[in-house]
Design a protein around this motif. Structure first.
Motif, PDB file in Angstrom:
ATOM      1  N   GLU A  96       0.825  -1.203   0.000  1.00 40.19           N
ATOM      2  CA  GLU A  96       0.000   0.000   0.000  1.00 40.19           C
ATOM      3  C   GLU A  96       0.861   1.256   0.000  1.00 40.19           C
ATOM      4  O   GLU A  96       0.523   2.247  -0.657  1.00 40.19           O
ATOM      5  CB  GLU A  96      -0.938  -0.002   1.208  1.00 40.19           C
ATOM      6  N   THR A  99       2.062   1.783  -3.545  1.00 39.63           N
ATOM      7  CA  THR A  99       0.992   2.079  -4.499  1.00 39.63           C
ATOM      8  C   THR A  99       0.311   3.411  -4.210  1.00 39.63           C
ATOM      9  O   THR A  99       0.015   4.186  -5.112  1.00 39.63           O
ATOM     10  CB  THR A  99      -0.063   0.961  -4.470  1.00 39.63           C
ATOM     11  N   LYS A 103      -0.683   4.254   4.212  1.00 42.50           N
ATOM     12  CA  LYS A 103      -1.765   3.323   4.466  1.00 42.50           C
ATOM     13  C   LYS A 103      -3.017   3.836   3.761  1.00 42.50           C
ATOM     14  O   LYS A 103      -3.386   4.992   3.893  1.00 42.50           O
ATOM     15  CB  LYS A 103      -2.023   3.205   5.971  1.00 42.50           C
ATOM     16  N   ALA A 104      -3.653   2.985   2.962  1.00 35.68           N
ATOM     17  CA  ALA A 104      -4.832   3.405   2.197  1.00 35.68           C
ATOM     18  C   ALA A 104      -6.116   3.125   2.967  1.00 35.68           C
ATOM     19  O   ALA A 104      -6.175   2.173   3.756  1.00 35.68           O
ATOM     20  CB  ALA A 104      -4.868   2.670   0.860  1.00 35.68           C
ATOM     21  N   GLN A 112      -6.351  -4.041  -2.952  1.00 44.94           N
ATOM     22  CA  GLN A 112      -5.911  -4.238  -1.575  1.00 44.94           C
ATOM     23  C   GLN A 112      -6.215  -5.676  -1.157  1.00 44.94           C
ATOM     24  O   GLN A 112      -7.292  -6.198  -1.452  1.00 44.94           O
ATOM     25  CB  GLN A 112      -6.651  -3.283  -0.636  1.00 44.94           C
TER      26      GLN A 112
END
Length: 293
Positions: A96, A99, A103-104, A112
């Motif tokens: 994550e 990308t 933290k998404a 995810q």
């Protein structure tokens, strides 16, 4: 993707089309490159491999983004990955971070998933793995690797370049270092000029003039993004504002996910422009950037 079938690329070489596509090299052992994602994908791959009378022995990943390695735990076969991608593959949070930049929010990113991906072996660029040569193609990710089958003149290039529809949909190619991305494109041009079939993970296989045109499209879109960002920064703007206005200028999708993901290559381009002394930070109720006179 239930009705998708294997495409034969050459001797002991196949492609299972998708997003990403998966390349399969058979012989004494069967290795698959970028198995992909999705609950149905393991069953589909095994079904197609049974049709040619083989089973998976090993897995290679071009890089550790979740959409390329999500089903590795379900396949339960040894995974080989470049040493720069090792910690990214094995830790969901690291995936994550690479990308999304942090933290998404739960469920925000399409790919995810919480599973750890166990890496069994690492390799370096130029290593030979199962009849494939590992090629240095970073820019999209730190250890982005292409795999060249010299016997069949086929290069599986992962996310070192993208199909035209993919780029048009989001605006910018996803990258973390624009200069490395452009250098990798130029390396791929050499292979295209030699008549090698190039396979992006997201997009159709291309060869000859078609390959050269698509690589040029990727290169020009990054350069256009750099120019547009510099133009937009004649007015101080935040990264979020740049993401919106850049997507609008490319007639790309305007969704929360697309705008968030585009902030990653935008930050990478901003870093490069700052290093070239072309822009500077300013504070206007937020951190913004502006072009120098």
């Amino acid at each position: 993707m239930v009705n998708v079938a294997l495409e034969k690329l050459g001797k002991n070489l196949y492609l299972y089309p998708g997003s990403p596509s998966t390349m399969i090299k058979t012989g004494e052992k069967t290795v698959i490159i970028d198995p992909g994602n999705g609950s149905k994908r393991p069953k589909e791959l095994r079904r197609e491999l049974r049709k040619i009378g083989v089973e998976i022995n090993y897995i290679i990943a071009t890089h550790a983004h979740a959409d390329h390695v999500a089903i590795v735990p379900k396949l339960d076969k040894p995974l080989f990955i470049h040493r720069y991608e090792f910690s990214i593959a094995e830790t969901p949070l690291n995936r994550e971070l690479l990308t999304f930049g942090s933290k998404a929010p739960k469920g925000f990113l399409v790919y995810q998933f919480p599973s750890e991906v166990r890496v069994h072996a690492i390799f370096d660029w130029s290593d030979e793995l199962f009849g494939l040569r590992a090629l240095e193609l970073p820019g999209h990710s730190p250890g982005m690797t292409g795999f060249l089958d010299e016997e069949n003149a086929v290069l599986y290039a992962g996310d070192s370049f993208f199909g035209e529809r993919v780029i048009e949909g989001v605006g910018l190619p996803y990258l973390i270092e624009p200069n490395l991305f452009k250098e990798s494109i130029k390396r791929l041009v050499n292979y295209a000029e030699e008549g090698v079939l190039l396979i992006p993970s997201h997009g159709k296989s291309v060869k000859g003039e078609e390959a050269l045109n698509l690589l040029e499209f990727n290169l020009k879109r990054v350069e256009a993004g750099e120019s547009k960002i510099l133009e937009l920064l004649k007015t101080p703007r935040s990264v979020s504002e740049l993401s919106y206005f850049l997507a609008k200028s490319f007639d790309a999708k305007i969704t929360p996910q697309a705008l968030a993901l585009n902030q990653v290559p935008i930050r990478a381009i901003i870093a490069d422009l700052y290093n070239k002394d072309l822009i500077e930070p300013v504070i206007e109720e937020d951190l913004k950037w502006k072009a120098k006179p």
